[in-house]
Design a protein around this motif. Structure first.
Motif, mmCIF file in Angstrom:
data_model
loop_
_atom_site.group_PDB
_atom_site.id
_atom_site.type_symbol
_atom_site.label_atom_id
_atom_site.label_comp_id
_atom_site.label_asym_id
_atom_site.label_seq_id
_atom_site.Cartn_x
_atom_site.Cartn_y
_atom_site.Cartn_z
ATOM 1 N N ASN A 39 0.961 -1.574 0.144
ATOM 2 C CA ASN A 39 -0.147 0.048 0.293
ATOM 3 C C ASN A 39 0.693 1.356 -0.322
ATOM 4 O O ASN A 39 1.822 1.734 1.126
ATOM 5 N N PRO A 40 0.783 2.084 -0.932
ATOM 6 C CA PRO A 40 1.527 3.370 -1.367
ATOM 7 C C PRO A 40 1.132 4.385 -0.329
ATOM 8 O O PRO A 40 1.857 5.419 -0.301
ATOM 9 N N ASN A 41 -0.328 3.762 0.356
ATOM 10 C CA ASN A 41 -0.263 5.437 1.257
ATOM 11 C C ASN A 41 -1.363 4.765 2.539
ATOM 12 O O ASN A 41 -1.433 5.281 3.535
ATOM 13 N N PHE A 42 0.447 4.026 2.833
ATOM 14 C CA PHE A 42 0.148 3.093 4.126
ATOM 15 C C PHE A 42 0.189 4.226 5.473
ATOM 16 O O PHE A 42 -0.656 4.226 5.559
ATOM 17 N N MET A 43 1.349 5.170 5.625
ATOM 18 C CA MET A 43 0.446 5.809 6.755
ATOM 19 C C MET A 43 0.662 7.453 6.614
ATOM 20 O O MET A 43 -0.359 7.705 7.359
ATOM 21 N N ASN A 44 0.126 7.333 5.233
ATOM 22 C CA ASN A 44 -1.206 8.705 5.227
ATOM 23 C C ASN A 44 -2.602 8.538 5.527
ATOM 24 O O ASN A 44 -3.252 9.072 6.527
ATOM 25 N N GLU A 45 -2.830 7.017 5.576
ATOM 26 C CA GLU A 45 -4.257 6.363 5.616
ATOM 27 C C GLU A 45 -4.187 6.386 7.247
ATOM 28 O O GLU A 45 -5.234 7.004 8.069
#
Length: 335
Positions: free
Chosen positions: A278-284
């Protein structure tokens, strides 16, 4: 004599479990009678025993007479075991599906109808797959155990000296080991194929479920799924072959090494591809309020996330290599 024990073992190992003891007692008694009838009053020699065994013929042919059957995909000696493993695997699959369905309903009861439809559809997709892999594994065990390899040996003149030794307890494979392996592979297939969206960090707010931040890239995960199923499918085949061999041999170690090396290559291909995660793991995580960007906990989780692929690869590769190494050690110890 050890030659008699080896011959009896070579015959009975091809028979269903329920027949083995009775046939072993009957066959051993028959061989002893034939030997003493041949020698009369003189001492029994190894040559006398070999002559009797040559008269009885190759173990495979004698076992076939006891079974009363000739052609099959999965023979009687493996059929009972095959049905048992199949039942265990199918029960494990149903249990896993049911557990996922229950969790889904608990977390979001509003969509219970959709979850139930997916629950039913899953059976028509994953169960045939599990059935197919297990059947393929046992069919290969039957083919290599009683088919191709033995046909090559049968083309040569059969001799009692060609009999395999009775398995050494040091390298025997206990049945619970491959059964546990098959159940593990089946459960992983179920989870990764139909519950991958639950593979992540679960977010709760005020004791209520708020969502899941997935570890995997849901947009591209489907393109990797076929490769994942192949990896774990061959794992099932490998465990099935252990049932036939019943002990660690260099042939089994070699096959295990080939399958595991193939799996390692595919795992490296999957897990080192940035599109898999998931490329947006930290943002999510930040959006869900799980962490605050720039905080110490945020940096700790980010560091763990960046190293997750590396350590997962290390653990998977170590497990696959140890499977081969442990088998090789058992073979060498028995020598």
């Amino acid at each position: 004599m050890k030659t008699i024990d080896r011959y009896v073992y070579a015959v009975t190992r091809r028979l269903p479990d329920a027949q083995r003891k009775d046939v072993a007692d009957e066959l051993r008694s028959l061989i002893e009678d034939m030997v003493y009838e041949r020698v009369q009053d003189r001492d029994v020699t190894e040559e006398d025993v070999e002559d009797v065994l040559l008269e009885l013929g190759p173990p495979k042919n004698l076992a076939r007479k006891y079974r009363g059957t000739k052609k099959y995909v999965i023979g009687p000696e493996l059929y009972d075991l095959y049905t048992m493993v199949l039942k265990i695997s199918l029960i494990s699959t149903v249990a896993a599906f049911s557990a996922v369905f229950i969790i889904q309903v608990i977390l979001n009861p509003i969509n219970i109808v959709d979850y139930f439809v997916n629950y039913l559809v899953s059976f028509f997709t994953i169960l045939p797959m599990v059935f197919g892999w297990i059947t393929l594994g046992f069919a290969l065990a039957e083919y290599f155990g009683n088919g191709a390899l033995e046909k090559l040996q049968q083309d040569k003149e059969w001799k009692p000296s060609n009999l395999p030794p009775v398995p050494d307890p040091k390298r025997q494979i206990k049945r619970r080991e491959p059964i546990a392996g098959i159940v593990f592979y089946v459960l992983v297939i179920v989870i990764l194929a139909f519950s991958n969206d639950y593979f992540g960090i679960w977010i709760f707010r005020e004791d209520r479920f708020a969502g899941i931040v997935s570890f995997l890239n849901e947009d591209t995960y489907g393109s990797f799924l076929v490769v994942i199923l192949i990896v774990f499918g061959f794992g099932i085949v490998k465990e099935c072959l252990k049932f036939f061999y019943e002990k660690w041999t260099y042939s089994l170690v070699g096959f295990t090494a080939a399958v595991n090396l193939f799996s390692i290559v595919l795992v490296l291909f999957i897990m080192t591809d940035a599109l898999f995660w998931n490329p947006n793991f930290m943002n999510e995580l930040v959006q869900h309020g799980f962490v605050i960007k720039g905080s110490e906990s945020y940096e700790t989780i980010r560091l763990i996330w960046e190293q997750l692929t590396f350590w997962m690869l290390i653990l998977l590769i170590f497990g696959l290599l140890w499977d081969v190494i442990a088998g090789g050690i058992k073979v060498r110890k028995a020598k």
